[in-house]
Design a protein around this motif. Sequence first.
Motif, PDB file in Angstrom:
ATOM      1  N   LEU A 191     -12.673   6.211 -18.902  1.00 28.56           N
ATOM      2  CA  LEU A 191     -13.219   7.566 -18.843  1.00 28.56           C
ATOM      3  C   LEU A 191     -12.260   8.607 -19.430  1.00 28.56           C
ATOM      4  N   GLY A 192     -11.150   8.144 -19.985  1.00 28.13           N
ATOM      5  CA  GLY A 192     -10.188   9.061 -20.576  1.00 28.13           C
ATOM      6  C   GLY A 192      -9.230   9.675 -19.581  1.00 28.13           C
ATOM      7  N   ARG A 193      -9.220   9.168 -18.336  1.00 24.53           N
ATOM      8  CA  ARG A 193      -8.301   9.668 -17.324  1.00 24.53           C
ATOM      9  C   ARG A 193      -7.003   8.853 -17.351  1.00 24.53           C
ATOM     10  N   VAL A 194      -5.915   9.445 -16.872  1.00 27.49           N
ATOM     11  CA  VAL A 194      -4.644   8.721 -16.828  1.00 27.49           C
ATOM     12  C   VAL A 194      -4.746   7.603 -15.804  1.00 27.49           C
ATOM     13  N   SER A 195      -4.462   6.381 -16.239  1.00 26.50           N
ATOM     14  CA  SER A 195      -4.487   5.214 -15.361  1.00 26.50           C
ATOM     15  C   SER A 195      -3.082   4.900 -14.845  1.00 26.50           C
ATOM     16  N   TRP A 196      -2.110   4.919 -15.738  1.00 27.07           N
ATOM     17  CA  TRP A 196      -0.719   4.783 -15.331  1.00 27.07           C
ATOM     18  C   TRP A 196       0.170   5.412 -16.399  1.00 27.07           C
ATOM     19  N   GLY A 222      16.081   3.489 -24.148  1.00 23.92           N
ATOM     20  CA  GLY A 222      14.897   2.828 -24.662  1.00 23.92           C
ATOM     21  C   GLY A 222      14.294   1.815 -23.713  1.00 23.92           C
ATOM     22  N   GLN A 223      14.697   1.862 -22.430  1.00 19.99           N
ATOM     23  CA  GLN A 223      14.231   0.893 -21.442  1.00 19.99           C
ATOM     24  C   GLN A 223      13.051   1.455 -20.652  1.00 19.99           C
ATOM     25  N   LEU A 224      12.081   0.619 -20.359  1.00 23.39           N
ATOM     26  CA  LEU A 224      11.000   0.971 -19.447  1.00 23.39           C
ATOM     27  C   LEU A 224      11.575   0.880 -18.035  1.00 23.39           C
ATOM     28  N   PHE A 225      11.876   2.031 -17.425  1.00 23.79           N
ATOM     29  CA  PHE A 225      12.591   1.998 -16.150  1.00 23.79           C
ATOM     30  C   PHE A 225      11.701   2.340 -14.959  1.00 23.79           C
ATOM     31  N   ALA A 226      10.470   2.841 -15.212  1.00 26.78           N
ATOM     32  CA  ALA A 226       9.579   3.165 -14.091  1.00 26.78           C
ATOM     33  C   ALA A 226       8.138   3.198 -14.566  1.00 26.78           C
ATOM     34  N   LYS A 227       7.216   2.987 -13.608  1.00 25.01           N
ATOM     35  CA  LYS A 227       5.781   3.134 -13.847  1.00 25.01           C
ATOM     36  C   LYS A 227       5.191   3.945 -12.702  1.00 25.01           C
ATOM     37  N   THR A 228       4.296   4.866 -13.052  1.00 25.94           N
ATOM     38  CA  THR A 228       3.554   5.624 -12.051  1.00 25.94           C
ATOM     39  C   THR A 228       2.080   5.265 -12.177  1.00 25.94           C
ATOM     40  N   TYR A 229       1.478   4.853 -11.063  1.00 26.65           N
ATOM     41  CA  TYR A 229       0.083   4.423 -11.052  1.00 26.65           C
ATOM     42  C   TYR A 229      -0.792   5.531 -10.465  1.00 26.65           C
ATOM     43  N   GLN A 277      -4.850  11.105  -9.366  1.00 23.40           N
ATOM     44  CA  GLN A 277      -3.746  11.392  -8.447  1.00 23.40           C
ATOM     45  C   GLN A 277      -2.695  10.294  -8.541  1.00 23.40           C
ATOM     46  N   ALA A 278      -1.422  10.693  -8.687  1.00 22.73           N
ATOM     47  CA  ALA A 278      -0.332   9.722  -8.700  1.00 22.73           C
ATOM     48  C   ALA A 278      -0.162   9.147  -7.300  1.00 22.73           C
ATOM     49  N   VAL A 279      -0.221   7.823  -7.174  1.00 19.88           N
ATOM     50  CA  VAL A 279      -0.194   7.206  -5.850  1.00 19.88           C
ATOM     51  C   VAL A 279       0.999   6.270  -5.636  1.00 19.88           C
ATOM     52  N   LEU A 280       1.566   5.740  -6.707  1.00 20.18           N
ATOM     53  CA  LEU A 280       2.649   4.771  -6.543  1.00 20.18           C
ATOM     54  C   LEU A 280       3.572   4.815  -7.752  1.00 20.18           C
ATOM     55  N   ARG A 281       4.870   4.727  -7.490  1.00 16.48           N
ATOM     56  CA  ARG A 281       5.841   4.668  -8.588  1.00 16.48           C
ATOM     57  C   ARG A 281       6.816   3.528  -8.316  1.00 16.48           C
ATOM     58  N   LYS A 282       7.017   2.703  -9.340  1.00 16.93           N
ATOM     59  CA  LYS A 282       7.952   1.591  -9.227  1.00 16.93           C
ATOM     60  C   LYS A 282       9.081   1.765 -10.237  1.00 16.93           C
ATOM     61  N   PHE A 283      10.288   1.432  -9.810  1.00 16.57           N
ATOM     62  CA  PHE A 283      11.472   1.538 -10.668  1.00 16.57           C
ATOM     63  C   PHE A 283      12.014   0.131 -10.916  1.00 16.57           C
ATOM     64  N   PHE A 284      12.380  -0.138 -12.184  1.00 16.59           N
ATOM     65  CA  PHE A 284      12.757  -1.481 -12.607  1.00 16.59           C
ATOM     66  C   PHE A 284      14.207  -1.539 -13.095  1.00 16.59           C
ATOM     67  N   VAL A 306      12.875  -0.317  -6.571  1.00 15.10           N
ATOM     68  CA  VAL A 306      12.423   0.766  -5.688  1.00 15.10           C
ATOM     69  C   VAL A 306      10.920   0.928  -5.841  1.00 15.10           C
ATOM     70  N   THR A 307      10.223   0.994  -4.704  1.00 13.90           N
ATOM     71  CA  THR A 307       8.786   1.268  -4.681  1.00 13.90           C
ATOM     72  C   THR A 307       8.567   2.523  -3.858  1.00 13.90           C
ATOM     73  N   TRP A 308       7.915   3.498  -4.455  1.00 14.80           N
ATOM     74  CA  TRP A 308       7.748   4.815  -3.830  1.00 14.80           C
ATOM     75  C   TRP A 308       6.261   5.079  -3.631  1.00 14.80           C
ATOM     76  N   ASN A 309       5.844   5.160  -2.383  1.00 13.35           N
ATOM     77  CA  ASN A 309       4.471   5.523  -2.029  1.00 13.35           C
ATOM     78  C   ASN A 309       4.368   7.042  -2.086  1.00 13.35           C
ATOM     79  N   LEU A 310       3.790   7.574  -3.144  1.00 12.76           N
ATOM     80  CA  LEU A 310       3.850   9.011  -3.389  1.00 12.76           C
ATOM     81  C   LEU A 310       3.051   9.838  -2.377  1.00 12.76           C
ATOM     82  N   PRO A 311       1.809   9.471  -2.020  1.00  9.73           N
ATOM     83  CA  PRO A 311       1.101  10.299  -1.029  1.00  9.73           C
ATOM     84  C   PRO A 311       1.781  10.305   0.337  1.00  9.73           C
ATOM     85  N   ALA A 312       2.255   9.143   0.806  1.00 10.13           N
ATOM     86  CA  ALA A 312       2.904   9.060   2.116  1.00 10.13           C
ATOM     87  C   ALA A 312       4.357   9.508   2.067  1.00 10.13           C
ATOM     88  N   GLY A 313       5.010   9.312   0.903  1.00 11.57           N
ATOM     89  CA  GLY A 313       6.388   9.764   0.736  1.00 11.57           C
ATOM     90  C   GLY A 313       7.445   8.747   1.077  1.00 11.57           C
TER      91      GLY A 313
END
Length: 444
Positions: free
Chosen positions: A111-116, A124-131, A136-143, A151-158
């Motif tokens: 639908l053209g919305r941001v998925s991640w 030049g490293q992929l160091f994180a992903k936000t889902y 709404q951003a709900v989860l961010r992982k750091f690699f 690190v796994t960060w639950n964004l709504p709960a904090g």
Amino acid sequence: MINLFEKFDTSSLDFLRSQVIAKIKIPSVVIEDDGFLPDDVDSPFSYYTENKGNHRPLYFDQLPLPNRYWRIEATGDQAKVMDMDRQRATIFYSATDNTRLVKEVHWLDELGRVSWVDHYNKHGQLFAKTYFNNNQAVLRKFFTPQGKVVVTWNLPAGDLTLNTGMSIRHFPRIEDFVIFYLRDRHYKLDHIFYNTLNRALAVSLSLGGSGTDTLFWHEPTGDELPGNMQFLMKNATRTKHVVFQRFTDWQKYGPQLRQEDSQVDFRYLGMVYPHPRSNNLHPAILILTNSDQIEQLAPLVQGMPNIHFHIASITEMSSKLMAFGDYPNVDLYPTVTTKRVQELIKECDVYMDINHGNEILDAVRGAFEQNMLIVGFKNTLHRPELLAPENIFDPADVDGMKQRVMTALIQPRLMEQLIDHQREVAGDVKVEDYQKTIGELTND
């Protein structure tokens, strides 16, 4: 003692640069790591993921694509990943200098919305992903550089989970994670300099102990003080000092605050800015833009025939803007090089912040440091805090702007006064004054 920044934004950079110029060395930590922190600035995310090295950032056309038939279309501002005529992602750069280095890639759903979002760092490293879910951003992982989730960060709960491989720890808040990191790294926490009333303040309040902390307040202050600052005034905490860094806000609130009964001491201290040269009164105006939407350009060029306009862009110029090359007092620089911009900054003594659209090459800041007289219109300002109020004009007041520029260029004493006031309003302070105030704060 440490500097604790929530984000490494322009104000944090200015604060750290002021310390460097004043030869004050304090370790610095940033809570929210965007992957492009200076080498001497630490972060709990980069520390535990071990994202470091000497590789170059990722150039836009080096981005790995999931389909060999997809392509990348790029401009100087951003790029797109295209599948035939359908956009699959938007690529955002790390800077506006046309280097086109990848910082974030926003991948889109059907639908053209941001998925991640893929976050890349300066190596030049992929160091994180936000889902995302429903925009709404709900989860961010750091690699790690090897792709291991640390690190796994639950964004709504904090809450966050840290998995070092040796142990797994859960933190209810990011502030708890930061405090664990600060103690794990054995930072000396007797005095914290922080510059926001959000997460950095929460760390200070949760840390406890007998420390003496200082808030450096750089954000614009409205009709009343922020609620968290009023809390610090009324309650005994580690924060013993609040330092205003905006000159105009200090003029407004300072006299009142210094007389109030408060748990914190109020004072003023601006920034130390480098100024490699003085204004030389050259009748030359500089405009940096990536747009042909330049407010009142024609009447300004026509009304000041004896003053030369240098208009530069890091991209190609439209035919509308190229037409101004027909004026004898206009030089155009499409796809200008960084070297040529640096030369123009030295040659020109007036900067006009009159282009609509984004600021490029940190133009207003560069003009300020070079002691160029900066003028602009109310509807085009990119860095209003660096302009004196008398040099900001209504778009209809073209004559006022012309008069200000022409008069200043032929009256050395007036130009000196205008530059001095420009620096004062921007909070420019001398090195010795900066060192004195920091010394008083740290000795209390």
